[in-house]
Design a protein around this motif. Structure first.
Motif, PDB file in Angstrom:
ATOM      1  N   VAL A 102       0.877  -1.173   0.000  1.00 14.71           N
ATOM      2  CA  VAL A 102       0.000   0.000   0.000  1.00 14.71           C
ATOM      3  C   VAL A 102       0.910   1.216   0.000  1.00 14.71           C
ATOM      4  O   VAL A 102       1.702   1.399   0.929  1.00 14.71           O
ATOM      5  CB  VAL A 102      -0.918   0.015   1.242  1.00 14.71           C
ATOM      6  CG1 VAL A 102      -1.764   1.284   1.263  1.00 14.71           C
ATOM      7  CG2 VAL A 102      -1.794  -1.232   1.291  1.00 14.71           C
ATOM      8  N   VAL A 103       0.821   2.034  -1.042  1.00 19.77           N
ATOM      9  CA  VAL A 103       1.658   3.241  -1.103  1.00 19.77           C
ATOM     10  C   VAL A 103       0.847   4.397  -0.548  1.00 19.77           C
ATOM     11  O   VAL A 103      -0.139   4.828  -1.154  1.00 19.77           O
ATOM     12  CB  VAL A 103       2.112   3.552  -2.553  1.00 19.77           C
ATOM     13  CG1 VAL A 103       3.091   4.727  -2.547  1.00 19.77           C
ATOM     14  CG2 VAL A 103       2.740   2.323  -3.190  1.00 19.77           C
ATOM     15  N   GLY A 104       1.229   4.899   0.620  1.00 23.04           N
ATOM     16  CA  GLY A 104       0.515   6.000   1.257  1.00 23.04           C
ATOM     17  C   GLY A 104      -0.139   5.556   2.549  1.00 23.04           C
ATOM     18  O   GLY A 104      -1.003   4.670   2.538  1.00 23.04           O
ATOM     19  N   GLY A 105       0.291   6.154   3.656  1.00 21.03           N
ATOM     20  CA  GLY A 105      -0.222   5.786   4.977  1.00 21.03           C
ATOM     21  C   GLY A 105      -1.175   6.806   5.551  1.00 21.03           C
ATOM     22  O   GLY A 105      -1.194   7.047   6.751  1.00 21.03           O
ATOM     23  N   ALA A 128       6.289   8.136   2.252  1.00 23.55           N
ATOM     24  CA  ALA A 128       7.438   9.020   2.051  1.00 23.55           C
ATOM     25  C   ALA A 128       7.825   9.758   3.339  1.00 23.55           C
ATOM     26  O   ALA A 128       8.993  10.101   3.542  1.00 23.55           O
ATOM     27  CB  ALA A 128       7.095  10.033   0.966  1.00 23.55           C
ATOM     28  N   GLN A 129       6.840   9.988   4.206  1.00 21.80           N
ATOM     29  CA  GLN A 129       7.106  10.769   5.427  1.00 21.80           C
ATOM     30  C   GLN A 129       7.761   9.907   6.507  1.00 21.80           C
ATOM     31  O   GLN A 129       7.738   8.684   6.422  1.00 21.80           O
ATOM     32  CB  GLN A 129       5.798  11.366   5.959  1.00 21.80           C
ATOM     33  CG  GLN A 129       5.075  12.251   4.982  1.00 21.80           C
ATOM     34  CD  GLN A 129       5.872  13.473   4.566  1.00 21.80           C
ATOM     35  OE1 GLN A 129       6.622  14.038   5.363  1.00 21.80           O
ATOM     36  NE2 GLN A 129       5.748  13.866   3.309  1.00 21.80           N
ATOM     37  N   GLU A 130       8.280  10.605   7.536  1.00 18.95           N
ATOM     38  CA  GLU A 130       8.946   9.860   8.614  1.00 18.95           C
ATOM     39  C   GLU A 130       7.966   9.099   9.482  1.00 18.95           C
ATOM     40  O   GLU A 130       8.326   8.123  10.140  1.00 18.95           O
ATOM     41  CB  GLU A 130       9.717  10.828   9.511  1.00 18.95           C
ATOM     42  CG  GLU A 130      11.016  11.297   8.897  1.00 18.95           C
ATOM     43  CD  GLU A 130      11.256  12.766   9.184  1.00 18.95           C
ATOM     44  OE1 GLU A 130      11.210  13.145  10.362  1.00 18.95           O
ATOM     45  OE2 GLU A 130      11.456  13.535   8.221  1.00 18.95           O
ATOM     46  N   LYS A 131       6.730   9.557   9.504  1.00 20.23           N
ATOM     47  CA  LYS A 131       5.732   8.862  10.326  1.00 20.23           C
ATOM     48  C   LYS A 131       4.474   8.624   9.501  1.00 20.23           C
ATOM     49  O   LYS A 131       4.162   9.378   8.586  1.00 20.23           O
ATOM     50  CB  LYS A 131       5.397   9.670  11.572  1.00 20.23           C
ATOM     51  CG  LYS A 131       6.556   9.708  12.567  1.00 20.23           C
ATOM     52  CD  LYS A 131       6.074  10.176  13.924  1.00 20.23           C
ATOM     53  CE  LYS A 131       7.187  10.048  14.948  1.00 20.23           C
ATOM     54  NZ  LYS A 131       6.721  10.328  16.300  1.00 20.23           N
ATOM     55  N   ILE A 132       3.745   7.596   9.887  1.00 24.27           N
ATOM     56  CA  ILE A 132       2.513   7.223   9.192  1.00 24.27           C
ATOM     57  C   ILE A 132       1.365   8.137   9.639  1.00 24.27           C
ATOM     58  O   ILE A 132       1.326   8.583  10.783  1.00 24.27           O
ATOM     59  CB  ILE A 132       2.189   5.738   9.516  1.00 24.27           C
ATOM     60  CG1 ILE A 132       3.259   4.806   8.917  1.00 24.27           C
ATOM     61  CG2 ILE A 132       0.791   5.337   9.067  1.00 24.27           C
ATOM     62  CD1 ILE A 132       3.228   4.643   7.426  1.00 24.27           C
ATOM     63  N   GLY A 133       0.416   8.378   8.737  1.00 26.03           N
ATOM     64  CA  GLY A 133      -0.778   9.156   9.109  1.00 26.03           C
ATOM     65  C   GLY A 133      -1.266  10.053   7.984  1.00 26.03           C
ATOM     66  O   GLY A 133      -2.401  10.486   7.995  1.00 26.03           O
ATOM     67  N   GLY A 134      -0.392  10.380   7.017  1.00 26.55           N
ATOM     68  CA  GLY A 134      -0.818  11.257   5.914  1.00 26.55           C
ATOM     69  C   GLY A 134      -1.237  12.610   6.458  1.00 26.55           C
ATOM     70  O   GLY A 134      -0.621  13.152   7.383  1.00 26.55           O
ATOM     71  N   LEU A 135      -2.329  13.141   5.917  1.00 25.53           N
ATOM     72  CA  LEU A 135      -2.774  14.477   6.340  1.00 25.53           C
ATOM     73  C   LEU A 135      -3.271  14.495   7.784  1.00 25.53           C
ATOM     74  O   LEU A 135      -3.319  15.543   8.408  1.00 25.53           O
ATOM     75  CB  LEU A 135      -3.874  14.982   5.405  1.00 25.53           C
ATOM     76  CG  LEU A 135      -3.401  15.379   4.010  1.00 25.53           C
ATOM     77  CD1 LEU A 135      -4.592  15.732   3.117  1.00 25.53           C
ATOM     78  CD2 LEU A 135      -2.433  16.557   4.076  1.00 25.53           C
ATOM     79  N   LEU A 136      -3.611  13.320   8.321  1.00 25.72           N
ATOM     80  CA  LEU A 136      -4.009  13.286   9.737  1.00 25.72           C
ATOM     81  C   LEU A 136      -2.855  13.763  10.609  1.00 25.72           C
ATOM     82  O   LEU A 136      -3.053  14.391  11.638  1.00 25.72           O
ATOM     83  CB  LEU A 136      -4.351  11.852  10.166  1.00 25.72           C
ATOM     84  CG  LEU A 136      -5.524  11.152   9.496  1.00 25.72           C
ATOM     85  CD1 LEU A 136      -5.628   9.736  10.018  1.00 25.72           C
ATOM     86  CD2 LEU A 136      -6.808  11.910   9.761  1.00 25.72           C
ATOM     87  N   ARG A 137      -1.622  13.436  10.169  1.00 25.42           N
ATOM     88  CA  ARG A 137      -0.460  13.787  10.980  1.00 25.42           C
ATOM     89  C   ARG A 137       0.176  15.100  10.542  1.00 25.42           C
ATOM     90  O   ARG A 137       0.553  15.929  11.364  1.00 25.42           O
ATOM     91  CB  ARG A 137       0.592  12.666  10.923  1.00 25.42           C
ATOM     92  CG  ARG A 137       1.713  12.863  11.941  1.00 25.42           C
ATOM     93  CD  ARG A 137       2.730  11.750  11.891  1.00 25.42           C
ATOM     94  NE  ARG A 137       2.214  10.456  12.282  1.00 25.42           N
ATOM     95  CZ  ARG A 137       2.092  10.022  13.542  1.00 25.42           C
ATOM     96  NH1 ARG A 137       2.432  10.797  14.546  1.00 25.42           N
ATOM     97  NH2 ARG A 137       1.623   8.809  13.793  1.00 25.42           N
TER      98      ARG A 137
END
Ligand SMILES: Cc1cc2nc3c(=O)[nH]c(=O)nc-3n(C[C@H](O)[C@H](O)[C@H](O)COP(=O)(O)OP(=O)(O)OC[C@H]3O[C@@H](n4cnc5c(N)ncnc54)[C@H](O)[C@@H]3O)c2cc1C
Length: 434
Positions: A102-105, A128-137
């Motif tokens: 799954v590309v995108g967390g 791609a980000q250091e932590k999972i969550g997408g815009l939530l994070r």
């Protein structure tokens, strides 16, 4: 709770079983209410805090009275379930030996990952980000939802056996190409969001201090991780003007106020929305109404029907020239930081692959009825997509519904059989199509 036909079901893209869990709450059976709530929504603690609640707009009681406070009930059920230790890992009973990347967390990728893992797939989420969550994070500010709420859910997913790989950019110039992923895994799901910002094509738009809203919000959210303030991207002591009257603009407003901005002005190009339902947006549709978020209650000013005609300044922006409907003269508003919150233009496909994927007229990924991207050749694993990348910038509740639906379609395709997982949505559907 006894409304005959519960229109809230259709108002919610997830098809949440709202009257059922309302009734269980009335009977004070919060464990059963949690089971009913989780039956259709993987992450009610996110939607219970952040959803604009199309279900409440569709509530039958809302025809002549205030609707049932469905979102608040959802929040209570979810939080009581966590507090009571009811939210436990649900690992698969049988491993099916099929692997999925799954590309995108973000919420879409996470909902799909949880559904697929519980059905027995080996699931790896790459982000791609250091932590999972997408815009939530990295988009939504801490004052709307604490990051610990995301981490709590990720712990459950880890215990279920979902693998997370962070800091991994998928793409031709990234850490792994999409083609390699499709060679390695039995199927790939793209849940990469809609990240290309809409910018403003007016004179002076290349001056320093003019930023897409997400650059500002991401930097503010990162401060929580690093602990080090980012002075270059801070609103502290600045006159901040936000272009865009929507929710992203409100998030910028609240963040700028917290950072100690000298002034914050939010400009919206459209006229001020009505305070109550206009006849053109009747029940049970979701009306566009004047909104006062908690950020608005904290300060700042709002102007409507305001068209930005130029940015003024030497190297850095100092003023914004605006034309406000009904006022004869152009106005120059002091602005040494301008945040553009004017929406998004779909997913960034050029950095994802050298292949030209089919797109919709709104520059989102085009999928067929089974959430599959027609990538032109079938010698590699099938490619699916869901979330904002398909629908365009939307809402968490839609991302969750799309993630669940894509997971169901993938399972059907990969097992070559009947539907086993719920598929609440067809691609591009509105709730009223269900
Ligand atoms: C500021 C802001 C506030 C919002 N507030 C709300 C709200 O209050 N309520 C609400 O319902 N909705 C809100 N939304 C909308 C909501 O956040 C989105 O609709 C939702 O997050 C979309 O989920 P997604 O999983 O499709 O994409 P995203 O959340 O965008 O996640 C996509 C993920 O894919 C990763 N990715 C992208 N490309 C690659 C690549 N090439 N390689 C590896 N990883 C990649 C990204 O790093 C990201 O983590 C808000 C949006 C914004 C911008």
């Amino acid at each position: 709770m006894d409304c005959g036909i519960p229109f809230c079901h259709n108002g919610c893209p997830l098809g949440n079983l709202i009257p059922e869990w309302n009734d269980l709450v009335y009977q004070e059976d919060f464990a059963a209410a949690s089971e009913r709530l989780h039956a259709t929504n993987n992450f009610p603690e996110f939607t219970g805090r952040l959803c604009p609640a199309p279900c409440e707009a569709a509530c039958v009681l809302g025809i002549g009275d205030e609707p049932v406070s469905i979102e608040r009930t959802e929040y209570e059920i979810a939080e009581r379930a966590f507090a009571a230790g009811i939210v436990q890992p649900v690992p698969p009973v049988v491993e099916n030996g099929v692997s999925i990347a799954v590309v995108g967390g973000g919420p879409a990728g996470l909902a799909a990952a949880q559904q697929l893992r519980r059905a027995g797939y080996g699931v790896t989420v790459l982000d791609a980000q250091e932590k999972i969550g997408g815009l939530l994070r990295y988009g939504i500010p801490e004052f709307k939802m604490e990051k610990s709420i995301i981490d709590r859910r990720l712990t459950q997913m880890l215990d279920e056996g979902v693998e997370f790989r962070t800091g991994v950019v998928v793409g031709p110039h990234g850490d792994i190409s999409l083609e390699d992923l499709r060679d390695t895994y039995d199927a790939v799901l793209l849940a990469v969001g809609a990240t290309r910002p809409r910018l403003l094509d007016v004179p002076g738009n290349d001056l320093d201090g003019i930023l897409p809203a997400m650059t500002f919000l991401k930097a503010a959210n990162r401060v929580l991780e690093t602990g080090a303030p980012n002075d270059a991207l801070s609103a502290s002591g600045r006159h901040v003007v936000i272009l865009g009257g929507g929710d992203t603009g409100a998030d910028c407003l609240g963040t700028a106020l917290r950072q100690g901005a000298r002034s914050v002005t939010q400009l919206e190009i459209m006229p001020e929305p009505p305070r109550s339902r206009p006849s053109t947006q009747p029940w049970p549709t979701m009306p566009m109404l004047f909104k006062v978020t908690s950020a608005h209650e904290e300060g700042g000013t709002r102007e409507y029907s305001a068209v930005t005609t130029a940015f003024l300044g030497d190297e850095r922006v100092s003023h914004l020239r605006v034309e406000i409907e009904g006022q004869n003269e152009l106005r120059d508003i002091p602005a040494d930081m301008v945040l553009i919150a004017a929406g998004f233009l779909g997913p960034d496909l050029t950095t994802l692959s050298t292949e030209a994927f089919p797109t919709t007229p709104r520059s989102s990924l085009l999928v067929n009825d089974h959430w599959m991207v027609d990538a032109g050749h079938d010698d590699v694993s099938p490619l699916f997509a869901c979330g904002d990348a398909v629908r365009g910038q939307s809402l968490i509740v839609w991302a969750l519904a799309e993630g669940r639906s894509a997971a169901g379609a993938m399972d059907r395709y990969l097992q070559g059989g009947a539907a086993r997982l719920p598929e609440p949505l067809h691609p591009y559907a509105t709730p009223w199509d269900a």
